[in-house]
Design a protein around this motif. Structure first.
Motif, PDB file in Angstrom:
ATOM      1  N   ARG A  47       8.636  65.718 -36.392  1.00  0.00           N
ATOM      2  CA  ARG A  47       9.684  66.341 -35.568  1.00  0.00           C
ATOM      3  C   ARG A  47       9.650  65.842 -34.130  1.00  0.00           C
ATOM      4  NH1 ARG A  47       7.959  71.017 -38.187  1.00  0.00           N
ATOM      5  NH2 ARG A  47       7.048  71.880 -36.273  1.00  0.00           N
ATOM      6  N   MET A  48       8.528  65.308 -33.698  1.00  0.00           N
ATOM      7  CA  MET A  48       8.405  64.838 -32.318  1.00  0.00           C
ATOM      8  C   MET A  48       9.088  63.498 -32.066  1.00  0.00           C
ATOM      9  SD  MET A  48       4.424  65.573 -31.493  1.00  0.00           S
ATOM     10  CE  MET A  48       3.681  67.181 -31.701  1.00  0.00           C
ATOM     11  N   VAL A  49       9.273  62.719 -33.106  1.00  0.00           N
ATOM     12  CA  VAL A  49       9.758  61.345 -32.923  1.00  0.00           C
ATOM     13  C   VAL A  49      11.112  61.351 -32.228  1.00  0.00           C
ATOM     14  CG1 VAL A  49      10.440  59.215 -34.082  1.00  0.00           C
ATOM     15  CG2 VAL A  49       8.468  60.520 -34.920  1.00  0.00           C
ATOM     16  N   VAL A  54       8.417  67.236 -23.018  1.00  0.00           N
ATOM     17  CA  VAL A  54       8.287  68.695 -23.005  1.00  0.00           C
ATOM     18  C   VAL A  54       8.516  69.263 -24.402  1.00  0.00           C
ATOM     19  CG1 VAL A  54       9.288  70.841 -22.141  1.00  0.00           C
ATOM     20  CG2 VAL A  54       8.864  68.935 -20.568  1.00  0.00           C
ATOM     21  N   GLU A  55       9.541  68.761 -25.085  1.00  0.00           N
ATOM     22  CA  GLU A  55       9.820  69.251 -26.436  1.00  0.00           C
ATOM     23  C   GLU A  55       8.678  68.905 -27.390  1.00  0.00           C
ATOM     24  OE1 GLU A  55      13.340  69.092 -29.862  1.00  0.00           O
ATOM     25  OE2 GLU A  55      13.619  68.100 -27.919  1.00  0.00           O
ATOM     26  N   SER A  56       8.140  67.702 -27.258  1.00  0.00           N
ATOM     27  CA  SER A  56       7.018  67.300 -28.119  1.00  0.00           C
ATOM     28  C   SER A  56       5.798  68.197 -27.899  1.00  0.00           C
ATOM     29  CB  SER A  56       6.637  65.840 -27.847  1.00  0.00           C
ATOM     30  OG  SER A  56       7.611  64.955 -28.335  1.00  0.00           O
ATOM     31  N   MET A  57       5.518  68.515 -26.661  1.00  0.00           N
ATOM     32  CA  MET A  57       4.369  69.374 -26.373  1.00  0.00           C
ATOM     33  C   MET A  57       4.595  70.797 -26.888  1.00  0.00           C
ATOM     34  SD  MET A  57       2.104  67.402 -25.131  1.00  0.00           S
ATOM     35  CE  MET A  57       2.833  66.358 -26.413  1.00  0.00           C
ATOM     36  N   ILE A  75       1.057  67.101 -21.097  1.00  0.00           N
ATOM     37  CA  ILE A  75       1.711  65.817 -20.843  1.00  0.00           C
ATOM     38  C   ILE A  75       0.826  64.935 -19.971  1.00  0.00           C
ATOM     39  CG2 ILE A  75       3.640  64.720 -19.618  1.00  0.00           C
ATOM     40  CD1 ILE A  75       5.372  67.110 -20.557  1.00  0.00           C
ATOM     41  N   GLN A  76       0.257  65.520 -18.940  1.00  0.00           N
ATOM     42  CA  GLN A  76      -0.585  64.747 -18.028  1.00  0.00           C
ATOM     43  C   GLN A  76      -1.764  64.126 -18.761  1.00  0.00           C
ATOM     44  OE1 GLN A  76      -2.024  67.007 -14.678  1.00  0.00           O
ATOM     45  NE2 GLN A  76      -2.896  65.234 -13.650  1.00  0.00           N
ATOM     46  N   TRP A  77      -2.443  64.911 -19.600  1.00  0.00           N
ATOM     47  CA  TRP A  77      -3.585  64.376 -20.340  1.00  0.00           C
ATOM     48  C   TRP A  77      -3.137  63.319 -21.342  1.00  0.00           C
ATOM     49  CZ3 TRP A  77      -5.314  63.457 -25.183  1.00  0.00           C
ATOM     50  CH2 TRP A  77      -6.680  63.151 -25.315  1.00  0.00           C
ATOM     51  N   ASP A 143      19.086  63.159 -16.106  1.00  0.00           N
ATOM     52  CA  ASP A 143      19.079  64.628 -16.107  1.00  0.00           C
ATOM     53  C   ASP A 143      19.016  65.201 -17.517  1.00  0.00           C
ATOM     54  OD1 ASP A 143      19.235  64.706 -13.347  1.00  0.00           O
ATOM     55  OD2 ASP A 143      21.419  64.748 -13.326  1.00  0.00           O
ATOM     56  N   GLU A 144      19.520  64.446 -18.485  1.00  0.00           N
ATOM     57  CA  GLU A 144      19.505  64.876 -19.887  1.00  0.00           C
ATOM     58  C   GLU A 144      18.907  63.758 -20.725  1.00  0.00           C
ATOM     59  OE1 GLU A 144      20.348  67.789 -20.957  1.00  0.00           O
ATOM     60  OE2 GLU A 144      21.533  68.625 -19.312  1.00  0.00           O
ATOM     61  N   THR A 145      18.024  64.093 -21.668  1.00  0.00           N
ATOM     62  CA  THR A 145      17.412  63.084 -22.525  1.00  0.00           C
ATOM     63  C   THR A 145      18.026  63.140 -23.925  1.00  0.00           C
ATOM     64  OG1 THR A 145      15.626  64.626 -23.110  1.00  0.00           O
ATOM     65  CG2 THR A 145      15.252  63.169 -21.243  1.00  0.00           C
ATOM     66  N   LYS A 146      17.651  62.163 -24.749  1.00  0.00           N
ATOM     67  CA  LYS A 146      18.118  62.139 -26.132  1.00  0.00           C
ATOM     68  C   LYS A 146      17.791  63.481 -26.791  1.00  0.00           C
ATOM     69  CE  LYS A 146      16.888  57.221 -26.374  1.00  0.00           C
ATOM     70  NZ  LYS A 146      16.081  56.193 -27.073  1.00  0.00           N
ATOM     71  N   PRO A 147      18.716  64.059 -27.562  1.00  0.00           N
ATOM     72  CA  PRO A 147      19.926  63.514 -28.187  1.00  0.00           C
ATOM     73  C   PRO A 147      21.190  63.568 -27.337  1.00  0.00           C
ATOM     74  CG  PRO A 147      19.574  65.726 -28.984  1.00  0.00           C
ATOM     75  CD  PRO A 147      18.406  65.414 -28.080  1.00  0.00           C
ATOM     76  N   HIS A 148      21.097  63.959 -26.077  1.00  0.00           N
ATOM     77  CA  HIS A 148      22.264  63.941 -25.200  1.00  0.00           C
ATOM     78  C   HIS A 148      22.728  62.486 -25.013  1.00  0.00           C
ATOM     79  CE1 HIS A 148      24.697  64.602 -21.562  1.00  0.00           C
ATOM     80  NE2 HIS A 148      24.684  65.883 -21.878  1.00  0.00           N
ATOM     81  N   PRO A 149      24.024  62.243 -24.853  1.00  0.00           N
ATOM     82  CA  PRO A 149      24.522  60.866 -24.692  1.00  0.00           C
ATOM     83  C   PRO A 149      24.179  60.228 -23.354  1.00  0.00           C
ATOM     84  CG  PRO A 149      26.328  62.433 -24.473  1.00  0.00           C
ATOM     85  CD  PRO A 149      25.137  63.215 -24.974  1.00  0.00           C
ATOM     86  N   MET A 150      23.724  61.018 -22.365  1.00  0.00           N
ATOM     87  CA  MET A 150      23.540  60.486 -21.012  1.00  0.00           C
ATOM     88  C   MET A 150      22.685  59.220 -20.940  1.00  0.00           C
ATOM     89  SD  MET A 150      22.260  62.368 -17.499  1.00  0.00           S
ATOM     90  CE  MET A 150      23.742  63.383 -17.422  1.00  0.00           C
ATOM     91  N   PRO A 151      21.554  59.110 -21.658  1.00  0.00           N
ATOM     92  CA  PRO A 151      20.768  57.875 -21.529  1.00  0.00           C
ATOM     93  C   PRO A 151      21.557  56.619 -21.880  1.00  0.00           C
ATOM     94  CG  PRO A 151      19.451  59.589 -22.547  1.00  0.00           C
ATOM     95  CD  PRO A 151      20.848  60.123 -22.476  1.00  0.00           C
ATOM     96  N   TYR A 152      22.316  56.663 -22.961  1.00  0.00           N
ATOM     97  CA  TYR A 152      23.083  55.482 -23.362  1.00  0.00           C
ATOM     98  C   TYR A 152      24.295  55.259 -22.466  1.00  0.00           C
ATOM     99  CZ  TYR A 152      20.135  54.408 -27.257  1.00  0.00           C
ATOM    100  OH  TYR A 152      19.039  54.024 -28.006  1.00  0.00           O
TER     101      TYR A 152
END
Length: 220
Positions: A47-49, A54-57, A75-77, A143-152
């Motif tokens: 599910r993390m892939v 933040v979501e992965s943690m 995340i830091q570690w 400001d928004e990461t995947k799955p939001h369209p902003m990165p692309y």
């Protein structure tokens, strides 16, 4: 030659698409769970892939029964450990190095679009080759990461091209969703997660079967 055959640019995901770094993340995530006295399950790892850090943690903490833990501390570690592993070297996915070289020689604009944060991406680019990319969009730079369209959408804007004439190459459902929402043409190349049930994409078993002519045909 930019845009010849309708192809304006190629937008690459990084982890699991260009380099076999998901296995590196496996090591770090397993060690992090063990550090907390737990064991990361295979379904939780899947599910993390493609998700944000933040979501992965959050997934990891819930999976080991410690939802109260601070995601930023984890995340830091984790990123410090993964950076050590990245420095030791990353392995290209089959066909990735050859495709990058062909597109670079042909003058096709390329961008790297990843949920991974900049300080780790800079280490990975020592292996991948930063010269290949006219733009790099990292997970901590939008400001928004995947799955939001902003990165692309951001990558297309930085390249100055129409995202609808770009091919986005992804290996995860989250990344595919981001690229599709941005209205890019999507080529899905599975690594750790089965994508056979994902609609609206072209599937390839490996980048070894993909070349410039193949990508031009996808755009039409």
């Amino acid at each position: 030659m930019t845009g010849a055959g309708g192809l304006a640019a190629v937008l690459f995901d990084m982890d699991g698409t260009l380099v076999d770094s998901e296995k590196v993340w496996d090591v770090g995530l397993t060690e992090l769970a063990q550090r907390y006295g737990g064991r990361l399950s295979a379904p939780a790892r899947a599910r993390m892939v493609g998700t944000s850090m933040v979501e992965s943690m959050t997934i990891l903490h819930n999976d080991i029964g410690q939802p109260w833990r601070d995601p930023q501390e984890s995340i830091q570690w984790l990123e410090a450990r993964v950076k050590e592993l990245f420095i030791d070297g990353l392995v290209f996915r089959p066909g990735a190095a050859e495709l990058l070289a062909e597109l670079y020689t042909a003058g096709v604009p390329m961008a790297l679009v990843t949920a991974t944060r900049r300080h780790l991406v800079d280490v990975a680019l020592e292996t991948i080759g930063r010269r290949h990319f006219a733009a790099v969009v990292c997970g901590d730079e939008v400001d928004e990461t995947k799955p939001h369209p902003m990165p692309y959408l951001t990558a297309a804007r930085l390249l100055g091209v129409d995202v609808r004439r770009c091919v986005a190459i992804e290996d995860s459902p989250t990344g595919v969703a981001s690229a599709r929402a941005a209205r890019a043409v999507v080529l899905a190349v599975p690594c750790e997660v089965d994508l056979s049930a994902v609609d609206g994409v072209t599937l390839a078993d490996s980048l070894a079967e993909v070349d410039l002519a193949y990508l031009r045909r996808l755009v039409g």
